[in-house]
Scaffold this motif. Structure first.
Motif, PDB file in Angstrom:
ATOM      1  N   VAL A  45     -48.969  13.764  24.794  1.00 50.57           N
ATOM      2  CA  VAL A  45     -48.006  14.092  25.565  1.00 50.57           C
ATOM      3  C   VAL A  45     -47.845  13.389  26.905  1.00 50.57           C
ATOM      4  CG1 VAL A  45     -48.032  16.400  24.644  1.00 50.57           C
ATOM      5  CG2 VAL A  45     -49.478  15.840  26.365  1.00 50.57           C
ATOM      6  N   GLY A  46     -48.803  12.122  26.937  1.00 51.61           N
ATOM      7  CA  GLY A  46     -48.639  11.312  28.134  1.00 51.61           C
ATOM      8  C   GLY A  46     -49.594  11.712  29.412  1.00 51.61           C
ATOM      9  N   VAL A  47     -50.278  13.201  29.187  1.00 55.75           N
ATOM     10  CA  VAL A  47     -51.330  13.557  30.147  1.00 55.75           C
ATOM     11  C   VAL A  47     -52.735  13.293  29.414  1.00 55.75           C
ATOM     12  CG1 VAL A  47     -52.089  15.465  31.451  1.00 55.75           C
ATOM     13  CG2 VAL A  47     -49.581  15.241  31.072  1.00 55.75           C
ATOM     14  N   GLU A  48     -53.477  12.570  30.155  1.00 57.32           N
ATOM     15  CA  GLU A  48     -54.814  12.170  29.580  1.00 57.32           C
ATOM     16  C   GLU A  48     -55.845  12.985  28.982  1.00 57.32           C
ATOM     17  OE1 GLU A  48     -58.938   9.376  30.864  1.00 57.32           O
ATOM     18  OE2 GLU A  48     -56.955   9.559  32.084  1.00 57.32           O
ATOM     19  N   VAL A  49     -55.696  14.346  29.687  1.00 59.19           N
ATOM     20  CA  VAL A  49     -56.550  15.558  29.186  1.00 59.19           C
ATOM     21  C   VAL A  49     -55.817  16.197  28.113  1.00 59.19           C
ATOM     22  CG1 VAL A  49     -57.382  17.810  30.056  1.00 59.19           C
ATOM     23  CG2 VAL A  49     -57.193  16.064  31.678  1.00 59.19           C
ATOM     24  N   PHE A  50     -54.837  16.378  27.899  1.00 57.08           N
ATOM     25  CA  PHE A  50     -54.194  16.802  26.676  1.00 57.08           C
ATOM     26  C   PHE A  50     -54.262  16.060  25.563  1.00 57.08           C
ATOM     27  CE2 PHE A  50     -51.924  19.392  30.118  1.00 57.08           C
ATOM     28  CZ  PHE A  50     -52.443  20.678  29.682  1.00 57.08           C
ATOM     29  N   ASP A  51     -54.112  14.707  25.858  1.00 55.27           N
ATOM     30  CA  ASP A  51     -54.255  13.571  24.701  1.00 55.27           C
ATOM     31  C   ASP A  51     -55.524  13.700  24.100  1.00 55.27           C
ATOM     32  OD1 ASP A  51     -51.567  12.760  25.267  1.00 55.27           O
ATOM     33  OD2 ASP A  51     -51.916  11.172  26.186  1.00 55.27           O
ATOM     34  N   TYR A  52     -56.511  13.661  25.010  1.00 57.41           N
ATOM     35  CA  TYR A  52     -57.870  13.838  24.603  1.00 57.41           C
ATOM     36  C   TYR A  52     -58.027  14.991  23.582  1.00 57.41           C
ATOM     37  CZ  TYR A  52     -63.020  14.828  24.323  1.00 57.41           C
ATOM     38  OH  TYR A  52     -64.312  14.981  23.950  1.00 57.41           O
ATOM     39  N   LEU A  53     -57.479  16.363  23.934  1.00 54.94           N
ATOM     40  CA  LEU A  53     -57.598  17.414  23.181  1.00 54.94           C
ATOM     41  C   LEU A  53     -56.904  17.238  21.786  1.00 54.94           C
ATOM     42  CD1 LEU A  53     -56.932  20.215  25.799  1.00 54.94           C
ATOM     43  CD2 LEU A  53     -59.070  19.725  24.904  1.00 54.94           C
ATOM     44  N   PHE A  54     -55.745  16.501  21.571  1.00 49.68           N
ATOM     45  CA  PHE A  54     -55.080  16.461  20.650  1.00 49.68           C
ATOM     46  C   PHE A  54     -55.680  15.462  19.695  1.00 49.68           C
ATOM     47  CE2 PHE A  54     -51.034  17.430  23.407  1.00 49.68           C
ATOM     48  CZ  PHE A  54     -50.880  18.827  22.561  1.00 49.68           C
ATOM     49  N   SER A  55     -56.554  14.910  20.035  1.00 59.26           N
ATOM     50  CA  SER A  55     -57.369  13.743  19.269  1.00 59.26           C
ATOM     51  C   SER A  55     -58.399  14.681  18.264  1.00 59.26           C
ATOM     52  CB  SER A  55     -58.379  12.911  19.913  1.00 59.26           C
ATOM     53  OG  SER A  55     -59.525  13.598  20.652  1.00 59.26           O
ATOM     54  N   SER A  99     -54.510  19.605  17.482  1.00 52.41           N
ATOM     55  CA  SER A  99     -53.122  18.890  17.010  1.00 52.41           C
ATOM     56  C   SER A  99     -52.263  19.859  16.047  1.00 52.41           C
ATOM     57  CB  SER A  99     -53.288  17.551  16.364  1.00 52.41           C
ATOM     58  OG  SER A  99     -52.038  17.085  15.836  1.00 52.41           O
ATOM     59  N   LEU A 100     -53.144  20.482  15.107  1.00 57.97           N
ATOM     60  CA  LEU A 100     -52.595  21.174  14.031  1.00 57.97           C
ATOM     61  C   LEU A 100     -51.680  22.437  14.600  1.00 57.97           C
ATOM     62  CD1 LEU A 100     -51.831  22.273  11.092  1.00 57.97           C
ATOM     63  CD2 LEU A 100     -54.249  23.057  10.928  1.00 57.97           C
ATOM     64  N   LEU A 101     -52.503  23.067  15.641  1.00 56.38           N
ATOM     65  CA  LEU A 101     -52.222  24.497  15.846  1.00 56.38           C
ATOM     66  C   LEU A 101     -51.024  24.411  16.901  1.00 56.38           C
ATOM     67  CD1 LEU A 101     -52.813  27.265  16.526  1.00 56.38           C
ATOM     68  CD2 LEU A 101     -54.270  26.701  18.566  1.00 56.38           C
ATOM     69  N   PHE A 102     -51.026  23.147  17.822  1.00 54.00           N
ATOM     70  CA  PHE A 102     -49.894  23.006  18.676  1.00 54.00           C
ATOM     71  C   PHE A 102     -48.798  22.563  17.868  1.00 54.00           C
ATOM     72  CE2 PHE A 102     -47.408  20.316  21.609  1.00 54.00           C
ATOM     73  CZ  PHE A 102     -47.252  20.834  22.543  1.00 54.00           C
ATOM     74  N   THR A 103     -48.811  21.581  16.817  1.00 58.47           N
ATOM     75  CA  THR A 103     -47.721  21.140  16.203  1.00 58.47           C
ATOM     76  C   THR A 103     -47.165  22.331  15.173  1.00 58.47           C
ATOM     77  OG1 THR A 103     -48.721  19.026  15.519  1.00 58.47           O
ATOM     78  CG2 THR A 103     -47.055  19.514  14.199  1.00 58.47           C
ATOM     79  N   VAL A 104     -47.833  23.241  14.707  1.00 62.41           N
ATOM     80  CA  VAL A 104     -47.395  24.386  14.072  1.00 62.41           C
ATOM     81  C   VAL A 104     -46.723  25.428  15.090  1.00 62.41           C
ATOM     82  CG1 VAL A 104     -47.866  26.489  12.761  1.00 62.41           C
ATOM     83  CG2 VAL A 104     -48.943  24.256  12.033  1.00 62.41           C
ATOM     84  N   VAL A 105     -47.167  25.583  16.012  1.00 57.62           N
ATOM     85  CA  VAL A 105     -46.388  26.342  17.145  1.00 57.62           C
ATOM     86  C   VAL A 105     -45.073  25.695  17.455  1.00 57.62           C
ATOM     87  CG1 VAL A 105     -46.551  27.451  19.283  1.00 57.62           C
ATOM     88  CG2 VAL A 105     -48.473  27.752  17.683  1.00 57.62           C
ATOM     89  N   ALA A 106     -45.166  24.615  17.997  1.00 56.49           N
ATOM     90  CA  ALA A 106     -43.871  23.660  18.566  1.00 56.49           C
ATOM     91  C   ALA A 106     -43.007  23.558  17.400  1.00 56.49           C
ATOM     92  CB  ALA A 106     -44.347  22.501  19.233  1.00 56.49           C
ATOM     93  N   VAL A 107     -43.176  23.024  16.333  1.00 55.59           N
ATOM     94  CA  VAL A 107     -42.172  22.830  15.470  1.00 55.59           C
ATOM     95  C   VAL A 107     -41.593  24.100  14.746  1.00 55.59           C
ATOM     96  CG1 VAL A 107     -41.703  21.959  12.976  1.00 55.59           C
ATOM     97  CG2 VAL A 107     -43.158  20.757  14.708  1.00 55.59           C
ATOM     98  N   GLY A 108     -42.739  25.223  14.465  1.00 52.00           N
ATOM     99  CA  GLY A 108     -42.256  26.574  14.057  1.00 52.00           C
ATOM    100  C   GLY A 108     -41.344  27.122  15.077  1.00 52.00           C
TER     101      GLY A 108
END
Length: 357
Positions: free
Chosen positions: A113-123, A128-137
């Motif tokens: 998402v362009g923020v270092e802390v969050f990009d690390y978490l999405f690794s 990544s699965l949880l965020f993607t499911v909530v965002a896309v859904g």
């Protein structure tokens, strides 16, 4: 063609597919109308991709069938609701989450998402699965909220699809470009049956299918092309997302009612009653309801373009993308606050010579 067949064969299936609950708060039509227009969009998109998805483009050749497979749970739940009227919003949202999870399994999900802390978490795959499911859904569910007037959700979806196609073309992502262009063309084919006369409605099946594909294409475009700002995925879908968040806040904190309780206080409904109908009521003219319905949609097309135009032009500039979303939010809240207080801006009333006495 499928849209035309639905309209012409209404006498045989209308008792099952018709939207005959004319007393619900969000209803703005007077006669039962088929609400399975999603079948036309699904069939049209599929037909376009069967023609364009040739083996010489191997990425497109496998990507679009996987995308269609992932869409089946949410599309099926929507169509089932259109026919039975017995699939609650919670079940449809769950189906959207299932489709998003399947798509994550096929393609992966949000990784930056362009923020270092969050990009690390999405690794971490589970984040990544949880965020993607909530965002896309959530985005899938959101498009259904703006499906309330003839031509509103369909034209906004065309504009969003074209934006994704244009950005994909600029970065050379021909797979995303082709899918977005196919769907925008299919929605345009449905549009001619829906606007202005409302002969067939998009329904939950259509709204959820379009919402899911748009959300997934936005994620794929960002994920596959590092030059595209992660905020573009939010910006291109911002109108339905903001509408959803604003409705949740309005119902929960302003009115104290359940967030899933339907009402007639969406922005498009206020424009319908307090801008369009007000014009004709002041003139004392009898105007067909479908015409008032259709005249409401262009207001929201223009409002959506306030954010979509800068999003399409500045897809690689996070600051300008955020600026476009901020401008949209300010205009939305300003217009809503004016209309809900019965202080309609006179310059937004339809030009009809009302002041000539």
């Amino acid at each position: 063609m499928v849209g035309g067949l639905i309209v012409l064969s209404e006498r045989w299936h209308g008792r099952f597919t018709g939207d005959y609950d004319l007393d619900k708060p969000q209803a703005s039509h007077k006669t039962s109308t088929p609400r399975v227009g999603g079948l036309a969009v699904f069939a049209g998109t599929l037909a376009g991709l069967l023609v364009w998805g040739k083996p010489d483009n191997m990425t497109l050749h496998w990507l679009w069938p996987a995308l269609f497979v992932a869409s089946l749970p949410v599309f099926g739940a929507g169509i089932l609701e259109d026919v039975t009227k017995d699939v609650g919003a919670g079940k449809r949202l769950l189906a959207a989450f299932i489709s998003a999870a399947i798509a994550w399994w096929f393609f992966g999900g949000v990784s930056r998402v362009g923020v270092e802390v969050f990009d690390y978490l999405f690794s971490f795959w589970f984040v990544s699965l949880l965020f993607t499911v909530v965002a896309v859904g959530g985005c899938t569910h959101a498009l259904n909220l703006v499906d309330g007037m003839n031509g509103l959700a369909s034209m906004v979806s065309v504009l969003m699809s074209v934006s994704i196609a244009l950005v994909a073309y600029q970065v050379g992502d021909m797979a995303v470009f082709t899918i977005a262009l196919s769907m925008s063309s299919a929605i345009a084919g449905f549009f001619v049956w829906n606007f202005p006369f409302g002969r067939v409605f998009l329904g939950d099946g259509g709204a959820y299918f379009i919402g899911f594909v748009l959300a997934e294409l936005a994620v794929l475009l960002v994920m596959r092309n590092p030059s595209v700002s992660a905020f573009y995925a939010l910006a291109v879908l911002f109108y339905p997302v903001f509408e959803t968040l604003f409705s949740i806040w309005r119902r929960k904190f302003k009115r104290g009612v359940p967030v899933d309780q339907p009402d007639a206080l969406h922005l498009h409904q206020l424009i319908f009653r307090r801008l369009v109908q007000k014009t004709f009521n002041r003139e004392g003219k009898e105007i067909p309801l479908y015409l008032c319905n259709a005249l409401t949609s262009p207001y929201l097309w223009i409002l959506a373009l306030v954010n979509l135009v800068p999003a399409t032009l500045f897809w690689d500039n996070t600051l300008l993308l955020c600026g476009g979303m901020l401008l949209f939010s300010v205009l939305y809240v300003w217009l809503y606050s004016r209309l809900v207080k019965w202080r309609s801006p006179k310059w937004l009333l339809l030009s009809s010579g009302l002041d000539k006495r």
